[in-house]
Design a protein around this motif. Structure first.
Motif: not given
Length: 560
Positions: A402-404, A410-414, A458-463, A503-507
């Motif tokens: 979801s965070e992506l 301003a313009g998300s990854y997804i 499209i994989y970030g750092l969260r599972y 451009g991602l928040p710390a969480k």
């Protein structure tokens, strides 16, 4: 709410085509199309008389007042629906439901649009294209054979910017939807530009060449260009009309009216392609099985080397491998060693998968599937062992956490990935687009993926969130597993954690609960033999997705 007025609706058995007129900002389903005060000056009525029972003619009406003042009686407002104007995506959802309720989509379909109405129709078609599990909604875009755009601001209009700056004017949401070069209009523009030619939607476009009220050109030539060649490859055609006059032909010799009759005749003649996206005539719609052509007979074996005979039990899913030996593989899964460099002949049944040793450079005949299981070229985000892929366009499943979708704001990854998919002419499928239904979450997720042609991971750092009824896996991992089992192409993109442009928040930069699971998941993806591509920011991801889809399309076309 949207209303659909029947101008002429012959019996369903007689009609060969439905023509739907869609007015623009401040328009009316009747008055927009009249140069006078009665039916004798009405464009829709002219068409009904000219084509008789061959066509049904409809006019779609909806609340699209330019200003909120028009809905306030205290200030002399006469339009009670002015304040009910919806944003373009919501209005498209509302109008699509209205069209389906009237049976639009059950036969070939043509839209004639003015101004904002053209944007609404494009948004309706896009909504329809994403309705993979609702056949009656999907039919609207699949049956669309043509669109005539009159002064449609595909890139927006500067008048909307002016209206927004004049606070006293109180611009409605419909007016603000037309802001010049607005992101959502550009996204819609890129989608239609890629979708229309590949889905055989004939496009005609005209723009105004006179100033409205002698003051301003509302829609410029550049904004009126849908990005799709029509009668001329040079773009839209100018008419000696202003923005309001362009939708009101004065007689049947008017250029806009003549263009509409030519378009309708072309569709009725059958010269306009009738099959779906990139499919031959008679190809099935998504979710409908079509019997494959009869396989060619296998080549005769040399007498000195007779083939080993496999048991003949008339299985339903069967592939014969010929060459040094004959093997019959039955069921949905075949394991073990498969010949390298030999011909595989017979019917390939969608859903079968091959495991064990990879099939390298083999040729499938019968369904003209060639080299689709060959090893990927270096740097390409494809995978060995995938099912044969039609040339496209495809249903592309976007798998992500979801965070992506939320960041960067301003313009998300997804959002960028969706623009890449749309620009490539494919339909986007995302679990976030589907309403809650009474099925187990795992089953719903798997069904959505299996109804698609390509998975873009499209994989970030969260599972991500564990599946409610399968908590041992997240939705993104379940989507990957399902795509792997379905043997579909998987294009995988992984965030570069060392980038300073995330451009991602710390969480979102660390997964406190499932970090180990995410590491193990990414490792499994790597172990699957896939080529992973790493992105640094949203624009980087957009370029990678678009290039990978283009390369995959070129590969599919070369093997078709």
């Amino acid at each position: 709410m949207a209303e659909l007025l029947p101008i002429s609706s012959p019996l369903a058995a007689e009609r060969q085509l439905d023509v739907v007129f869609v007015h623009g900002l401040g328009g009316d389903p009747i008055e927009t199309w009249r140069s006078g005060t009665d039916e004798n000056t009405s464009w829709p009525h002219w068409l009904a008389l000219e084509f008789g029972t061959k066509i049904g003619v409809w006019s779609l009406g909806y609340a699209a007042a330019p200003s909120k003042w028009q809905g306030i009686p205290f200030f002399g407002g006469k339009d009670p629906d002015a304040g009910a104007a919806m944003s373009l995506p919501r209005r498209a959802e509302n109008a699509l439901d209205r069209l389906v309720g009237a049976g639009i989509g059950q036969r070939p379909l043509c839209f004639i649009t003015h101004s904002l109405g053209g944007l609404l129709v494009k948004s309706i078609l896009r909504r329809s294209a994403g309705s993979l599990l609702a056949p009656e909604r999907l039919q609207v875009v699949e049956q669309c054979r043509g669109v005539l755009f009159l002064a449609t601001p595909h890139h927006g209009s500067r008048l909307a910017d002016l209206a927004g700056a004049i606070k006293v004017y109180l611009p409605s949401v419909s007016t603000l939807d037309l802001k010049d070069n607005d992101d959502h209009l550009m996204d819609l523009y890129e989608w239609y530009r890629g979708y229309a030619p590949t889905h055989h939607i004939l496009t005609r476009s005209y723009y105004e060449n006179k100033e409205t009220k002698g003051v301003v050109i509302v829609v410029s030539r550049s904004s009126a260009d849908p990005g799709v060649a029509g009668d001329t490859a040079r773009g839209p055609t100018p008419l000696d009309r202003d923005h309001l006059e362009i939708s009101k032909p004065r007689n049947r010799q008017d250029q806009a009216y003549i263009s509409s009759t030519k378009l309708i005749r072309l569709i009725l003649s059958g010269e306009a392609p009738e099959s779906g996206p990139g499919q031959p005539p008679g190809a099935s719609a998504p979710g409908v099985t079509v019997s494959p052509p009869s396989p060619q007979p296998p080549p005769a074996q040399p007498a000195s080397n007779p083939p080993e005979q496999a048991p003949q039990t008339a299985p339903t899913n069967q592939v014969k491998v010929s060459g040094n030996r004959n093997i019959t593989m039955t069921g949905v899964s075949a394991g073990g060693n498969i010949n390298v460099g030999n011909s595989i002949q017979g019917d390939y049944v969608a859903g079968d998968k091959f495991s064990g040793d990879k099939v390298m450079g083999d040729k499938f005949t019968g369904n003209k599937i060639i080299n689709t299981l060959a090893a990927p070229s270096a740097g390409r985000a494809t995978t060995p062992g995938t099912s044969p892929l039609k040339p496209g366009p495809w249903r592309v499943f976007l798998s992500h956490t979801s965070e992506l979708r939320q960041y960067p704001q301003a313009g998300s990854y997804i959002a960028k990935a969706e623009r890449a998919v749309s620009a490539s002419g494919h339909a986007i499928v995302d679990m976030a687009d589907f309403p809650a239904i009474d099925q187990a979450p795992a089953a719903v997720c798997e069904q959505r993926v299996r109804n698609c042609d390509v998975l873009v991971g499209i994989y970030g750092l969260r599972y991500g969130s564990p599946v409610r009824d399968q908590p041992e896996v997240s939705y993104t991992e379940l989507e990957f597993i399902t795509a792997t089992e379905a043997a579909m192409p998987r294009l995988i993109f992984v965030i570069n954690a060392d980038s300073e442009e995330l451009g991602l928040p710390a969480k979102a930069l660390f997964d406190r609960d499932y970090a180990d699971r995410q590491d193990a998941f990414i490792q499994r993806v790597k172990d699957a033999g896939l080529t992973l591509q790493f992105f640094r920011n949203p624009d980087d991801l957009k370029g990678l997705v678009e290039r990978s889809l283009r390369e995959l399309a070129e590969s599919a076309a070369a093997t078709a």
